[in-house]
Design a protein around this motif. Structure first.
Motif, mmCIF file in Angstrom:
data_model
loop_
_atom_site.group_PDB
_atom_site.id
_atom_site.type_symbol
_atom_site.label_atom_id
_atom_site.label_comp_id
_atom_site.label_asym_id
_atom_site.label_seq_id
_atom_site.Cartn_x
_atom_site.Cartn_y
_atom_site.Cartn_z
ATOM 1 N N MET A 84 0.833 -1.197 0.000
ATOM 2 C CA MET A 84 0.000 0.000 0.000
ATOM 3 C C MET A 84 0.871 1.252 0.000
ATOM 4 S SD MET A 84 -3.128 0.764 2.592
ATOM 5 C CE MET A 84 -3.823 -0.834 2.210
ATOM 6 N N LEU A 85 1.968 1.210 0.737
ATOM 7 C CA LEU A 85 2.876 2.349 0.776
ATOM 8 C C LEU A 85 3.593 2.510 -0.552
ATOM 9 C CD1 LEU A 85 4.180 4.620 2.433
ATOM 10 C CD2 LEU A 85 5.938 2.982 3.109
ATOM 11 N N ARG A 139 1.409 4.434 -2.779
ATOM 12 C CA ARG A 139 1.372 5.850 -2.394
ATOM 13 C C ARG A 139 2.646 6.569 -2.840
ATOM 14 N NH1 ARG A 139 -1.600 7.053 2.277
ATOM 15 N NH2 ARG A 139 -0.704 9.152 2.114
ATOM 16 N N THR A 178 1.478 6.084 8.372
ATOM 17 C CA THR A 178 1.019 6.981 7.312
ATOM 18 C C THR A 178 -0.050 6.356 6.424
ATOM 19 O OG1 THR A 178 1.810 8.509 5.594
ATOM 20 C CG2 THR A 178 2.766 6.315 5.613
ATOM 21 N N VAL A 179 -0.169 5.020 6.448
ATOM 22 C CA VAL A 179 -1.208 4.360 5.638
ATOM 23 C C VAL A 179 -2.253 3.699 6.538
ATOM 24 C CG1 VAL A 179 0.233 4.005 3.600
ATOM 25 C CG2 VAL A 179 0.236 2.279 5.423
ATOM 26 N N GLU A 186 -6.093 3.785 5.249
ATOM 27 C CA GLU A 186 -6.333 2.894 4.103
ATOM 28 C C GLU A 186 -6.231 1.434 4.519
ATOM 29 O OE1 GLU A 186 -4.220 5.436 4.263
ATOM 30 O OE2 GLU A 186 -3.885 6.381 2.300
ATOM 31 N N LEU A 187 -5.265 1.136 5.401
ATOM 32 C CA LEU A 187 -5.068 -0.245 5.808
ATOM 33 C C LEU A 187 -6.262 -0.758 6.604
ATOM 34 C CD1 LEU A 187 -1.698 -1.657 6.989
ATOM 35 C CD2 LEU A 187 -3.785 -2.320 8.163
ATOM 36 N N LEU A 233 3.847 12.950 1.838
ATOM 37 C CA LEU A 233 3.615 11.662 2.470
ATOM 38 C C LEU A 233 4.258 11.553 3.849
ATOM 39 C CD1 LEU A 233 2.234 8.967 2.001
ATOM 40 C CD2 LEU A 233 4.315 8.128 0.915
#
Length: 299
Positions: free
Chosen positions: A107-108, A111, A248-249, A252-253, A297
């Motif tokens: 996921m990162l 991004r 930072t995610v 979303e996670l 980010l």
């Protein structure tokens, strides 16, 4: 070796892309023995094995991976040439080749790369995942524009490349709703004896987590050590244990894996690097990735 037979290279390329001789033969409308025989001739010309068997599956050797990367480039350019000659310009998309260390959260990675796909000019992305050391060995050989990694290139490395720190962030502990209800109260002391899914010991994150556990006097119950970050989250979403991921995610996670955050570990920071063959960045997509990471980010 002798001059490359591009017909043999084409057969090899299709076998890799179709994940086997059977599907490649169906696509090319050729008999399986024909393709197998041509592959054997091609291996003799190369002077090394291109495949090895893992059960019933064909896997690429180191030489095979190098040949495939070049073949992919060759036949991609061939398609562009065909389109141009046929009066259908390809639009001259900007090619971006990224190597991704397999320990990085997927996921990162998205991004990080996303700004390159938002450029005004069209970008054609080629993304390869492997061990960081292998990617760094091939960064010049395979024309990789940058390698995304959770560890910098060390001064003792044989690779002639340059580190660019993208940034860093603390990690958050996640788990299913049931596990979160049990272990969130009293965080982080509540993590003592908690079931954990941890990255393997060869990762920078695992070393940092082990140091934090020791400093806090916490002894987790290690349910599994898993190298692939996406697989850790899949196990975690099934309730196999708690796991950590970059804060930072977190939003979303939680949405994607249907898990909840228990709390942040502020003193365990994951750092991320872009490693390039050149010190001075000229590729606009690479520049966009670095600027967004540093200014948005990980700000």
């Amino acid at each position: 070796m002798k001059r490359i037979n591009y017909q043999h290279l084409f057969y090899f390329w299709n076998v890799v892309r179709e994940e086997g001789v059977t599907r490649a033969s169906e696509k090319l409308h050729l008999a399986q023995p024909t393709i197998s025989a041509q592959l054997a001739v091609f291996e003799q010309a190369v002077g090394d094995k291109l495949f090895y068997k893992n059960g019933r599956k064909l896997m690429l050797t180191e030489t095979g991976r190098i040949v495939f990367h070049y073949a992919d480039e060759i036949f991609s350019l061939g398609r562009e040439l065909s389109n141009t000659l046929a009066g259908r310009p390809s639009g001259q998309a900007l090619r971006l080749t990224v190597g991704v260390a397999d320990a990085l959260p997927k996921m990162l990675v998205y991004r990080l790369i996303e700004p390159a796909l938002q450029l005004p000019e069209s970008v054609q992305l080629h993304c390869y995942e492997d061990k960081a050391d292998r990617l760094l060995t091939e960064i010049s050989l395979l024309g990789i524009d940058l390698v995304l990694s959770d560890a910098p290139l060390t001064p003792t490395s044989d690779s002639k490349a340059f580190n660019h720190l993208l940034g860093g962030c603390p990690v958050t502990v996640f788990g299913t709703a049931n596990l979160a209800d049990i272990y969130r109260p009293g965080f982080p002391r509540s993590l003592n004896g908690a079931p954990f899914l941890l990255p393997t010991g060869n990762t920078a994150l695992r070393r940092s987590l082990d140091q934090w556990f020791d400093a806090e006097g916490i002894s987790p119950q290690i349910q599994a050590e898993i190298e692939d970050s996406a697989l850790i989250k899949t196990f975690g979403s099934g309730g196999a244990g708690l796991f950590v991921a970059p804060s930072t995610v977190a939003v979303e996670l939680e949405r994607q894996y249907n898990v909840q955050s228990l709390g942040r570990i502020e003193t365990v920071e994951e750092k991320f690097y872009a490693i390039t063959a050149q010190r001075k960045l000229k590729h606009p997509a690479v520049t966009a990735i670095l600027e967004n990471a540093r200014e948005q980010l990980f700000e």
